[in-house]
Design a protein around this motif. Structure first.
Motif, PDB file in Angstrom:
ATOM      1  N   THR A   1       0.837  -1.197   0.000  1.00  0.00           N
ATOM      2  CA  THR A   1       0.000   0.000   0.000  1.00  0.00           C
ATOM      3  C   THR A   1       0.868   1.241   0.000  1.00  0.00           C
ATOM      4  OG1 THR A   1      -1.799  -1.099   1.204  1.00  0.00           O
ATOM      5  CG2 THR A   1      -1.765   1.300   1.248  1.00  0.00           C
ATOM      6  N   VAL A   2       0.601   2.134  -0.941  1.00  0.00           N
ATOM      7  CA  VAL A   2       1.264   3.436  -0.998  1.00  0.00           C
ATOM      8  C   VAL A   2       0.212   4.498  -0.682  1.00  0.00           C
ATOM      9  CG1 VAL A   2       2.515   5.088  -2.428  1.00  0.00           C
ATOM     10  CG2 VAL A   2       2.892   2.629  -2.739  1.00  0.00           C
ATOM     11  N   VAL A   3       0.528   5.349   0.275  1.00  0.00           N
ATOM     12  CA  VAL A   3      -0.393   6.416   0.656  1.00  0.00           C
ATOM     13  C   VAL A   3       0.245   7.756   0.334  1.00  0.00           C
ATOM     14  CG1 VAL A   3      -1.584   7.565   2.567  1.00  0.00           C
ATOM     15  CG2 VAL A   3      -1.458   5.062   2.499  1.00  0.00           C
ATOM     16  N   ASN A   4      -0.452   8.560  -0.448  1.00  0.00           N
ATOM     17  CA  ASN A   4      -0.020   9.923  -0.730  1.00  0.00           C
ATOM     18  C   ASN A   4      -0.864  10.879   0.109  1.00  0.00           C
ATOM     19  OD1 ASN A   4       1.857   9.012  -2.566  1.00  0.00           O
ATOM     20  ND2 ASN A   4       0.489   9.261  -4.332  1.00  0.00           N
ATOM     21  N   VAL A   5      -0.186  11.620   0.973  1.00  0.00           N
ATOM     22  CA  VAL A   5      -0.901  12.532   1.864  1.00  0.00           C
ATOM     23  C   VAL A   5      -1.302  13.780   1.081  1.00  0.00           C
ATOM     24  CG1 VAL A   5      -0.767  13.924   3.963  1.00  0.00           C
ATOM     25  CG2 VAL A   5       0.270  11.638   3.899  1.00  0.00           C
ATOM     26  N   LEU A   6      -2.591  14.039   1.075  1.00  0.00           N
ATOM     27  CA  LEU A   6      -3.160  15.158   0.328  1.00  0.00           C
ATOM     28  C   LEU A   6      -3.334  16.360   1.243  1.00  0.00           C
ATOM     29  CD1 LEU A   6      -5.816  13.089  -1.646  1.00  0.00           C
ATOM     30  CD2 LEU A   6      -3.487  13.663  -2.349  1.00  0.00           C
ATOM     31  N   GLY A   7      -4.089  17.333   0.786  1.00  0.00           N
ATOM     32  CA  GLY A   7      -4.305  18.529   1.576  1.00  0.00           C
ATOM     33  C   GLY A   7      -5.184  19.501   0.811  1.00  0.00           C
ATOM     34  N   ARG A   8      -5.373  20.673   1.362  1.00  0.00           N
ATOM     35  CA  ARG A   8      -6.241  21.680   0.749  1.00  0.00           C
ATOM     36  C   ARG A   8      -5.812  21.945  -0.683  1.00  0.00           C
ATOM     37  NH1 ARG A   8      -6.360  27.656   0.846  1.00  0.00           N
ATOM     38  NH2 ARG A   8      -8.532  28.313   0.556  1.00  0.00           N
ATOM     39  N   GLY A   9      -6.744  21.767  -1.613  1.00  0.00           N
ATOM     40  CA  GLY A   9      -6.448  21.953  -3.018  1.00  0.00           C
ATOM     41  C   GLY A   9      -6.375  20.662  -3.801  1.00  0.00           C
ATOM     42  N   ASP A  10      -6.411  19.522  -3.116  1.00  0.00           N
ATOM     43  CA  ASP A  10      -6.254  18.245  -3.824  1.00  0.00           C
ATOM     44  C   ASP A  10      -7.407  17.953  -4.781  1.00  0.00           C
ATOM     45  OD1 ASP A  10      -8.363  17.079  -2.251  1.00  0.00           O
ATOM     46  OD2 ASP A  10      -6.920  16.556  -0.711  1.00  0.00           O
ATOM     47  N   ASN A  11      -8.525  18.663  -4.611  1.00  0.00           N
ATOM     48  CA  ASN A  11      -9.655  18.494  -5.534  1.00  0.00           C
ATOM     49  C   ASN A  11      -9.587  19.472  -6.700  1.00  0.00           C
ATOM     50  OD1 ASN A  11     -10.198  20.878  -4.221  1.00  0.00           O
ATOM     51  ND2 ASN A  11     -12.106  20.183  -3.273  1.00  0.00           N
ATOM     52  N   ALA A  12      -8.472  20.171  -6.826  1.00  0.00           N
ATOM     53  CA  ALA A  12      -8.203  21.114  -7.916  1.00  0.00           C
ATOM     54  C   ALA A  12      -9.059  22.380  -7.849  1.00  0.00           C
ATOM     55  CB  ALA A  12      -8.361  20.458  -9.284  1.00  0.00           C
ATOM     56  N   ARG A  13      -9.692  22.642  -6.714  1.00  0.00           N
ATOM     57  CA  ARG A  13     -10.405  23.899  -6.547  1.00  0.00           C
ATOM     58  C   ARG A  13      -9.431  24.995  -6.137  1.00  0.00           C
ATOM     59  NH1 ARG A  13     -15.879  21.916  -3.290  1.00  0.00           N
ATOM     60  NH2 ARG A  13     -16.725  20.650  -4.993  1.00  0.00           N
ATOM     61  N   ALA A  14      -9.867  26.228  -6.248  1.00  0.00           N
ATOM     62  CA  ALA A  14      -9.005  27.358  -5.921  1.00  0.00           C
ATOM     63  C   ALA A  14      -8.592  27.325  -4.454  1.00  0.00           C
ATOM     64  CB  ALA A  14      -9.736  28.665  -6.221  1.00  0.00           C
ATOM     65  N   THR A  15      -7.343  27.684  -4.205  1.00  0.00           N
ATOM     66  CA  THR A  15      -6.840  27.802  -2.836  1.00  0.00           C
ATOM     67  C   THR A  15      -6.210  29.183  -2.683  1.00  0.00           C
ATOM     68  OG1 THR A  15      -4.755  26.760  -3.502  1.00  0.00           O
ATOM     69  CG2 THR A  15      -6.437  25.332  -2.539  1.00  0.00           C
ATOM     70  N   ALA A  16      -7.054  30.189  -2.790  1.00  0.00           N
ATOM     71  CA  ALA A  16      -6.573  31.567  -2.721  1.00  0.00           C
ATOM     72  C   ALA A  16      -5.781  31.802  -1.443  1.00  0.00           C
ATOM     73  CB  ALA A  16      -7.756  32.526  -2.778  1.00  0.00           C
ATOM     74  N   TYR A  17      -4.677  32.506  -1.584  1.00  0.00           N
ATOM     75  CA  TYR A  17      -3.773  32.900  -0.508  1.00  0.00           C
ATOM     76  C   TYR A  17      -2.873  31.767  -0.007  1.00  0.00           C
ATOM     77  CZ  TYR A  17      -6.845  36.893  -0.768  1.00  0.00           C
ATOM     78  OH  TYR A  17      -7.571  37.957  -1.243  1.00  0.00           O
ATOM     79  N   THR A  18      -3.044  30.582  -0.553  1.00  0.00           N
ATOM     80  CA  THR A  18      -2.083  29.488  -0.305  1.00  0.00           C
ATOM     81  C   THR A  18      -1.852  28.762  -1.632  1.00  0.00           C
ATOM     82  OG1 THR A  18      -3.851  27.963   0.370  1.00  0.00           O
ATOM     83  CG2 THR A  18      -2.698  29.156   2.128  1.00  0.00           C
ATOM     84  N   SER A  19      -1.654  29.538  -2.693  1.00  0.00           N
ATOM     85  CA  SER A  19      -1.635  28.950  -4.027  1.00  0.00           C
ATOM     86  C   SER A  19      -0.486  27.974  -4.280  1.00  0.00           C
ATOM     87  CB  SER A  19      -1.638  30.047  -5.095  1.00  0.00           C
ATOM     88  OG  SER A  19      -0.576  30.951  -4.907  1.00  0.00           O
ATOM     89  N   PRO A  20       0.738  28.176  -3.773  1.00  0.00           N
ATOM     90  CA  PRO A  20       1.773  27.176  -4.047  1.00  0.00           C
ATOM     91  C   PRO A  20       1.418  25.809  -3.464  1.00  0.00           C
ATOM     92  CG  PRO A  20       2.763  29.216  -3.267  1.00  0.00           C
ATOM     93  CD  PRO A  20       1.288  29.335  -3.054  1.00  0.00           C
ATOM     94  N   TYR A  21       0.985  25.812  -2.209  1.00  0.00           N
ATOM     95  CA  TYR A  21       0.610  24.563  -1.561  1.00  0.00           C
ATOM     96  C   TYR A  21      -0.579  23.916  -2.265  1.00  0.00           C
ATOM     97  CZ  TYR A  21      -0.884  21.309   2.081  1.00  0.00           C
ATOM     98  OH  TYR A  21      -1.256  20.161   2.769  1.00  0.00           O
ATOM     99  N   GLY A  22      -1.619  24.717  -2.515  1.00  0.00           N
ATOM    100  CA  GLY A  22      -2.831  24.175  -3.129  1.00  0.00           C
ATOM    101  C   GLY A  22      -2.577  23.614  -4.512  1.00  0.00           C
ATOM    102  N   ALA A  23      -1.786  24.322  -5.320  1.00  0.00           N
ATOM    103  CA  ALA A  23      -1.495  23.833  -6.665  1.00  0.00           C
ATOM    104  C   ALA A  23      -0.699  22.540  -6.620  1.00  0.00           C
ATOM    105  CB  ALA A  23      -0.732  24.902  -7.446  1.00  0.00           C
ATOM    106  N   SER A  24       0.244  22.459  -5.695  1.00  0.00           N
ATOM    107  CA  SER A  24       1.047  21.233  -5.592  1.00  0.00           C
ATOM    108  C   SER A  24       0.185  20.063  -5.146  1.00  0.00           C
ATOM    109  CB  SER A  24       2.221  21.440  -4.634  1.00  0.00           C
ATOM    110  OG  SER A  24       1.800  21.599  -3.297  1.00  0.00           O
ATOM    111  N   LYS A  25      -0.765  20.299  -4.235  1.00  0.00           N
ATOM    112  CA  LYS A  25      -1.621  19.209  -3.774  1.00  0.00           C
ATOM    113  C   LYS A  25      -2.648  18.816  -4.843  1.00  0.00           C
ATOM    114  CE  LYS A  25       0.129  18.329   0.243  1.00  0.00           C
ATOM    115  NZ  LYS A  25       0.747  17.018   0.551  1.00  0.00           N
TER     116      LYS A  25
END
Length: 268
Positions: free
Chosen positions: A136-160
């Protein structure tokens, strides 16, 4: 929960925060854990502390942005324990709160290197070695993993967002091989990464003002997510994805907060 006894579990970014909690709980439940971080002394210190409690742990330095180091990490784990059963791509970096172009461009590069490429390197190293026996490989996701806008945390959100799409793609490519690729979103956790958040620029400062309340409503101790992830690792048929702060989870947190506030008002 099914037993983790004897299972070999690698967790990147496990010298601090959520990763450290996760390897500790996994080791307590019988797993043979590989502790990793970019600094050799820190990784070994965490592993040594676990061994002092009679637990099985190996410390290996690894910078996940360097593919060769990640491959060596996998080789060290297999050499020590004979196989890989589970691999958690947890290493990540966050960024200050602020508008995209108020941030240092280096913040974007770092998010891509650690969050995106680090996940790529780890998934590749784990999947290619697990094909012979499953895992089992688990990739830890976070805010933005659904490809919705993550205003004010755009680097993190885009990477997730990239990590979320990559995880779904690899899961489909390796379906039926015995290797399970899981996306796991732990929600907001009370770790130093969250507690040390700061802002850049006027708009970032405005966005930070309600942050303390948001944290109080939605953040949990990292042990909450760690226990849920251990259940995923112990499951021979794990779910494709887990999100502890989706709409249902957010609703539960809001209701819990309202009850706490009402109780405080009664006591006051």
């Amino acid at each position: 929960m099914r037993s983790l006894a004897g299972r070999v579990v690698v967790v990147t970014g496990s010298t601090r925060g959520f990763g450290r909690v996760l390897v500790g709980l996994a080791a307590q439940r019988g797993a043979r854990v590989v502790v990793t971080g970019p600094w050799a002394e820190e990784a070994e210190d965490v592993a040594a502390e676990l061994r002092s409690r009679g637990l099985d742990a190996l410390g290996v330095a690894c910078d996940v942005t360097e593919g060769e180091q990640v491959e060596l990490l996998a080789e060290r784990a297999v050499a020590a324990y004979g196989r890989l059963d589970a691999w958690v791509n947890n290493a990540a970096t966050s960024n200050p709160v602020g508008r995209a172009f108020d941030l240092d461009p280096a913040e974007f590069r770092r998010a891509i290197e650690v969050n995106a490429m680090g996940t790529f390197h780890g998934t590749r190293a784990a999947v290619t070695r697990m094909l012979a026996g499953g895992g089992t490989v688990v990739n830890v996701l976070g805010r933005g993993d659904n490809a919705r806008a993550t205003a004010y945390t755009s680097p993190y959100g885009a990477s997730k967002a990239w990590v979320g799409g990559f995880t779904r793609s690899v899961r489909k490519e390796y379906a039926g091989t015995g290797v399970h690729v899981v996306g796991f979103n732990p929600g907001m956790m009370l770790t130093e990464k969250l507690l040390d958040s700061h802002a850049v620029g006027e708009q970032g400062e405005k966005m930070m003002k309600p942050f303390a309340v948001v944290r109080e409503v939605f953040a949990d101790p990292p042990e909450v997510a760690a226990r849920r992830l251990l259940a995923v690792l112990a499951d021979p048929h794990p779910p494709a994805s887990v999100n502890l702060l989706g709409p249902l989870g957010a609703g539960r947190h809001a209701a819990r907060f309202a009850v706490r506030r009402a109780g405080a008002a009664v006591r006051g």
